[in-house]
Scaffold this active site. Structure first.
Site, mmCIF file in Angstrom:
data_model
loop_
_atom_site.group_PDB
_atom_site.id
_atom_site.type_symbol
_atom_site.label_atom_id
_atom_site.label_comp_id
_atom_site.label_asym_id
_atom_site.label_seq_id
_atom_site.Cartn_x
_atom_site.Cartn_y
_atom_site.Cartn_z
ATOM 1 C CE1 TYR A 298 -3.189 -2.929 0.653
ATOM 2 C CE2 TYR A 298 -4.539 -1.066 1.287
ATOM 3 C CZ TYR A 298 -4.423 -2.388 0.929
ATOM 4 O OH TYR A 298 -5.544 -3.151 0.832
ATOM 5 C CE LYS B 25 1.471 -18.073 -1.731
ATOM 6 N NZ LYS B 25 0.584 -19.253 -1.703
ATOM 7 C CG ASP C 207 -2.291 -20.277 -0.081
ATOM 8 O OD1 ASP C 207 -1.736 -20.283 1.038
ATOM 9 O OD2 ASP C 207 -1.826 -20.871 -1.073
ATOM 10 C CG ASP D 162 -7.914 -4.171 2.742
ATOM 11 O OD1 ASP D 162 -8.906 -3.902 3.446
ATOM 12 O OD2 ASP D 162 -7.807 -3.797 1.556
ATOM 13 C CG ASP E 5 -13.604 -6.406 3.628
ATOM 14 O OD1 ASP E 5 -13.224 -5.677 4.576
ATOM 15 O OD2 ASP E 5 -14.175 -5.964 2.609
HETATM 16 C C1 IPM Z 1 -9.912 -0.514 4.921
HETATM 17 C C2 IPM Z 1 -10.179 0.057 3.563
HETATM 18 C C3 IPM Z 1 -8.969 0.884 3.150
HETATM 19 C C4 IPM Z 1 -7.790 -0.041 3.127
HETATM 20 C C5 IPM Z 1 -9.091 1.629 1.806
HETATM 21 C C6 IPM Z 1 -10.301 2.522 1.774
HETATM 22 C C7 IPM Z 1 -7.830 2.413 1.524
HETATM 23 O O1 IPM Z 1 -10.458 -0.942 2.646
HETATM 24 O O2 IPM Z 1 -9.734 0.255 5.866
HETATM 25 O O3 IPM Z 1 -9.893 -1.733 5.073
HETATM 26 O O4 IPM Z 1 -7.630 -0.802 2.186
HETATM 27 O O5 IPM Z 1 -7.024 -0.022 4.083
HETATM 28 MN MN MN Z 2 -10.664 -2.906 3.568
#
Ligand code: IPM
Ligand code: MN
Length: 367
Positions: A141, A191, A224, A248, A252
């Site tokens: 990032y 990884k 993975d 990240d 999710d």
């Molecule tokens: C998160 C979001 C951010 C990230 C984006 C909006 C830059 O997805 O906080 O998880 O990837 O860190």
């Molecule tokens: Mn995110």
């Protein structure tokens, strides 16, 4: 106590959920006699529209004066043109970089009252309580990016992924300290069978844990395989530490264990001061959700629980943090649900009604 709290509501549902988090913080201040000074600033797409920059100088100056910063969300389709040179997300990354918040804590719990909200079996979910520690200011990032033009084969795009020993050590220490106060187990995700950064990650985490946290159990997993284990046996994990990109994605995925992405809070911490506190950044994990923005139906739980983390980690107000968390649990147990969750014996509520259930009904009388 007195504290200055930056409030960056941002885009999409950001302002809607931020309103409820600030209400809860005001209620805490009133109840316990604290003086919180809220200072609003621009970030993301809203800041691009107003100033041309997703992280304006005024916002940078504002956060430097705050004890903690609350952020709603950034991003939206109106700023997502692939050709755009400035993007809302750059504002969030710049903010995290400027605050030096390298450790992103994302707790994920399967609540009894929400087992029906997930597609997984209750027997798989039972006992799931994970603290993700995502490295937040390094890796791909923050690496150099470029697109090379020309030639006959079209373009070539490059995103550099780099980690240094100190960057890994400091986030490993945060994970170790948290694990020591919880179940004593750390899973480090990488990884290392492919990536050089992951091999450095694995060596460094191994050394930090051996030298500084010998009582903890450390396991390593490839990302993975871990992505699969996370859904297969989620209750097997305690603290999970991983690099920026993997964290990240995996958090999710982990939202499925909780029942909705709208439920997850986060705390992003930097170096701690002598009193053990950290000037942190607090944001729900869900993002700007442009599809439901402006309708007053966003789930404020992630934001409310982020406010609780702010009280705990930046202000040292543990009792107050627990009160907010208990109030959120009570509201969910009582069947208050925004439409991202299945209804529980009553009609879906709005963002504001859920906030009322926390701030007016559950939280205040509980004292
Ligand atoms: C998160 C979001 C951010 C990230 C984006 C909006 C830059 O997805 O906080 O998880 O990837 O860190
Ligand atoms: Mn995110």
């Amino acid at each position: 106590m007195m504290a200055t709290i930056g409030v960056l509501a941002g885009d999409g549902v950001g302002p809607e959920v931020t309103r409820e988090a600030v209400r809860a913080l005001r209620a805490v201040a009133e109840q316990w006699g604290h003086a919180f000074d809220f200072r609003e600033g621009l970030i993301g797409g809203a800041a691009i529209d107003a100033t041309g920059s997703p992280f304006p100088d005024e916002t940078c100056a504002l956060v430097a004066e705050c004890d903690a910063v609350f952020l709603g969300a950034v991003g939206g389709p109106q700023w997502s043109n692939p050709a755009a040179s400035v993007r809302p997300e750059q504002g969030l990354l710049a903010l995290r970089g400027a605050m030096g918040t390298f450790a992103n804590l994302r707790p994920v719990r399967a609540r009894k009252s929400l087992l029906d909200a997930t597609p997984l079996k209750p027997s798989v979910l039972a006992g799931t309580d994970i603290m993700f520690v995502r490295e937040l200011t390094g890796g791909i990032y923050f690496g150099a990016k470029r697109v090379e033009h020309g030639g006959t084969d079209g373009e070539r795009a490059v995103d550099e992924c780099a980690y240094t020993t100190p960057e890994i050590e400091r986030v490993a220490r945060v994970a170790g300290a948290i694990a020591a106060s919880r179940g004593g187990r750390v899973t480090s995700v990488d990884k290392a069978n492919v990536l050089e950064t992951s091999r450095l990650w694995r060596r460094t985490v191994t050394r930090v844990m051996r030298d500084e946290f010998p009582a903890l159990t450390l396991e390593h997993a490839y990302v993975d395989s871990f992505a699969m284990q996370l859904i297969r046996t989620p209750s097997a994990f305690d603290v999970v530490v991983t690099e920026n990109l993997f964290g990240d994605i995996l958090t999710d995925e982990a939202a499925v264990l909780a029942g909705s992405l709208g439920l997850l809070p986060s705390a992003s911490l930097g170096a701690t001061s002598v009193d053990g506190r950290s000037r942190g950044l607090y944001e729900p994990v869900h993002g700007s959700a442009p599809d439901i923005a402006g309708r007053g139906i966003a789930n404020p739980v992630g934001a409310l629980l982020s406010a609780a983390m702010l009280l705990r980690h930046s202000l040292g107000l543990e009792e107050e943090a627990c009160a907010v968390e208990a109030a959120v649990d009570n509201a969910l147990d009582a069947g208050w649900r925004t439409p991202d969750l299945p209804a529980a014996g009553r009609a879906a509520c709005t963002t504001g009604e859920f906030g009322d259930a926390v701030v007016l009904r559950a939280f205040t009388p509980a004292r």
